[in-house]
Scaffold this motif. Sequence first.
Motif, mmCIF file in Angstrom:
data_model
loop_
_atom_site.group_PDB
_atom_site.id
_atom_site.type_symbol
_atom_site.label_atom_id
_atom_site.label_comp_id
_atom_site.label_asym_id
_atom_site.label_seq_id
_atom_site.Cartn_x
_atom_site.Cartn_y
_atom_site.Cartn_z
ATOM 1 N N PRO A 165 0.812 -1.219 0.000
ATOM 2 C CA PRO A 165 0.000 0.000 0.000
ATOM 3 C C PRO A 165 0.847 1.272 0.000
ATOM 4 O O PRO A 165 0.490 2.253 -0.657
ATOM 5 C CB PRO A 165 -0.821 -0.119 1.295
ATOM 6 N N GLU A 166 1.968 1.238 0.707
ATOM 7 C CA GLU A 166 2.777 2.452 0.775
ATOM 8 C C GLU A 166 3.417 2.768 -0.575
ATOM 9 O O GLU A 166 3.449 3.917 -1.010
ATOM 10 C CB GLU A 166 3.851 2.319 1.849
ATOM 11 N N ALA A 167 3.890 1.733 -1.247
ATOM 12 C CA ALA A 167 4.513 1.943 -2.558
ATOM 13 C C ALA A 167 3.480 2.431 -3.568
ATOM 14 O O ALA A 167 3.758 3.315 -4.378
ATOM 15 C CB ALA A 167 5.146 0.642 -3.051
ATOM 16 N N ARG A 168 2.291 1.859 -3.485
ATOM 17 C CA ARG A 168 1.235 2.296 -4.402
ATOM 18 C C ARG A 168 0.931 3.773 -4.175
ATOM 19 O O ARG A 168 0.747 4.531 -5.127
ATOM 20 C CB ARG A 168 -0.046 1.480 -4.172
ATOM 21 N N ALA B 170 2.925 6.051 -2.820
ATOM 22 C CA ALA B 170 4.073 6.860 -3.248
ATOM 23 C C ALA B 170 4.043 7.058 -4.766
ATOM 24 O O ALA B 170 4.356 8.137 -5.277
ATOM 25 C CB ALA B 170 5.371 6.189 -2.829
ATOM 26 N N LEU B 171 3.650 6.034 -5.479
ATOM 27 C CA LEU B 171 3.582 6.125 -6.943
ATOM 28 C C LEU B 171 2.494 7.129 -7.364
ATOM 29 O O LEU B 171 2.678 7.899 -8.308
ATOM 30 C CB LEU B 171 3.287 4.739 -7.518
ATOM 31 N N GLU B 172 1.399 7.101 -6.653
ATOM 32 C CA GLU B 172 0.309 8.048 -6.931
ATOM 33 C C GLU B 172 0.778 9.479 -6.687
ATOM 34 O O GLU B 172 0.526 10.381 -7.499
ATOM 35 C CB GLU B 172 -0.901 7.719 -6.038
ATOM 36 N N VAL B 173 1.499 9.685 -5.579
ATOM 37 C CA VAL B 173 2.018 11.017 -5.264
ATOM 38 C C VAL B 173 3.029 11.437 -6.333
ATOM 39 O O VAL B 173 3.019 12.573 -6.818
ATOM 40 C CB VAL B 173 2.660 11.030 -3.853
ATOM 41 N N VAL C 260 -6.575 5.540 -10.216
ATOM 42 C CA VAL C 260 -5.536 6.350 -9.579
ATOM 43 C C VAL C 260 -5.137 7.509 -10.495
ATOM 44 O O VAL C 260 -4.928 8.633 -10.041
ATOM 45 C CB VAL C 260 -4.312 5.466 -9.226
ATOM 46 N N ALA C 261 -5.048 7.232 -11.804
ATOM 47 C CA ALA C 261 -4.656 8.270 -12.756
ATOM 48 C C ALA C 261 -5.650 9.422 -12.752
ATOM 49 O O ALA C 261 -5.266 10.588 -12.918
ATOM 50 C CB ALA C 261 -4.545 7.681 -14.159
ATOM 51 N N GLU C 262 -6.911 9.094 -12.550
ATOM 52 C CA GLU C 262 -7.939 10.135 -12.525
ATOM 53 C C GLU C 262 -7.710 11.093 -11.355
ATOM 54 O O GLU C 262 -7.793 12.311 -11.511
ATOM 55 C CB GLU C 262 -9.310 9.462 -12.393
ATOM 56 N N ARG C 263 -7.407 10.511 -10.184
ATOM 57 C CA ARG C 263 -7.120 11.357 -9.019
ATOM 58 C C ARG C 263 -5.865 12.191 -9.248
ATOM 59 O O ARG C 263 -5.817 13.377 -8.936
ATOM 60 C CB ARG C 263 -6.907 10.484 -7.780
ATOM 61 N N ALA C 264 -4.833 11.550 -9.814
ATOM 62 C CA ALA C 264 -3.574 12.257 -10.055
ATOM 63 C C ALA C 264 -3.795 13.421 -11.020
ATOM 64 O O ALA C 264 -3.248 14.510 -10.855
ATOM 65 C CB ALA C 264 -2.526 11.292 -10.603
ATOM 66 N N GLN C 265 -4.635 13.175 -12.017
ATOM 67 C CA GLN C 265 -4.915 14.200 -13.021
ATOM 68 C C GLN C 265 -5.638 15.396 -12.386
ATOM 69 O O GLN C 265 -5.322 16.552 -12.660
ATOM 70 C CB GLN C 265 -5.763 13.574 -14.141
#
Length: 510
Positions: A203-206, A208-211, A413-418
């Motif tokens: 979960p932490e790596a996921r 971090a990748l999102e951030v 996740v990409a949607e949130r990042a966008q």
Amino acid sequence: MTIGRTRSVAVTGIHGRVVDVEADVSGGLPCFTVSGMPDTACRQSPDRVKAAAVNSDLELPKQRITVNLSPASLLKQGSGFDLAIAVAALVAGGTISPELVEGVVHLGELGLDGAVRAVPGVLPAVLAAEEAGVRQVVVPVGNAAEAALVPAVEVVPVDTLAALVQRYRCLHRRGPTPPLPEVPPRLSVAPTAPDLADVVGQPEARYALEVAAAGGHHLAMIGPPGAGKTMIAERLPGLLPPLQREQALEVTAIHSVLGALPDHVLIEHPPFMAPHHGASMASIIGGGSGRVRPGAVSRAHGGVLFLDETPEFRRDVLDALRQPLESGRVHVARASEVVTYPARFQLVLAANPCPCGNNFGKGAGCVCPPQVRRHYLSRLSGPLLDRVDLRLKVLPVTRAMLAGPRGESSATVAERAQAARLRQAVRWREIGKHLNSQVPGPVLRSGPWRLGAEVSRPLDEALETGSLTLRGYDRCLRVAWTIADLDGAPRPELQHVLEARGLRESGEAA
Ligand SMILES: [Zn+2]
């Protein structure tokens, strides 16, 4: 005496410049030369042109043919001038009417049998032609789909010199022209980035990748072999937004120069490059013998550069990454020229915790002497790591994680990042930045962006006790802003700052 005139394009880096190709025929012994700073391959063009003409039943003037490529100050590299040189010579000999080809750009290599062969760099060449106001380009059929990415220019695909001359003869008589060779359809490729849903646990790596995706932060991961560092890194491009048209053309041009556009498509998704640690300076940074070629840093332009086992890379290669990380471009110096390629990428570093890889958890299996361990990770430190906002410790997946629920997909996740990126673009517009990772520390520490004393207290205290450097402080601020953006908060709050500190501390070198 007729002078044959047509045009071609010289490409340096990923920028082309239209070149005038003039063929002059004069009395004297038969002889065929090229001047105007040709490289070896270009200087040998007359040999290919002569053979191609003979094998196409075309007659070149049996006198002295001098071809000049201008401006002469510009290096003409490769065999892509063959077609233009042949056309200019055939105009000078009266085979082709001058008015048909004078303003037309011709690109392509000639085979000895008269075939017109694909060449690298056609996309940047056609972009340059468009900029110079050229209306028509004649290109090898193998490059036609690539050339057609530039809509303002008419693309004429050819497969043989004989067919091209036939076409010009028909145009001269104002008769119907034979059909053009069929251009393979432009394939549209779906993004091939693997999905984040395949990463089990972590979960932490996921997160971090999102951030990293949301704020454009460089990321370092330290963990034992088998912890899934590569699997995680490969999923970053799938979280990034598709490339904008200008950027897509630039990225495609880099791959065009390399002759590495197998599908002749516009590259619209962020690329992922993972060079091996044994790779040479030239293959990573750019260069090579003969023609300068873009390296992995440029092939990763607009996407992700992943260095697995970073401490194993050559020191000078790691040092050379500083220039592109700072400026988004790379300059490759050669004896006669400096070639510049774009190289703006998101960096993901990965390292084992020690040479044997077992120094994690309690480090029970590690056989490395302490000194060796320290030295190993110290290769990661310094100016390179200074630019990495996120440092993550990645541990092997446990049995408990395997039993856990499947994680979110890349699309979610990409949607949130966008959405987080849009907030940043609006906020930083006035200082000319788009992403939190690009904002200088002093901007975040002063004026309207300064955080309240209560919010920044954990960082202030760490700075005072020396457990955080000023650079580290700034990195935490950048990450805290991204976490707040992902959270939909107008400004970072205490919890965002603590999370940012956590994402950095967890991978601090032991
Ligand atoms: Zn070890």
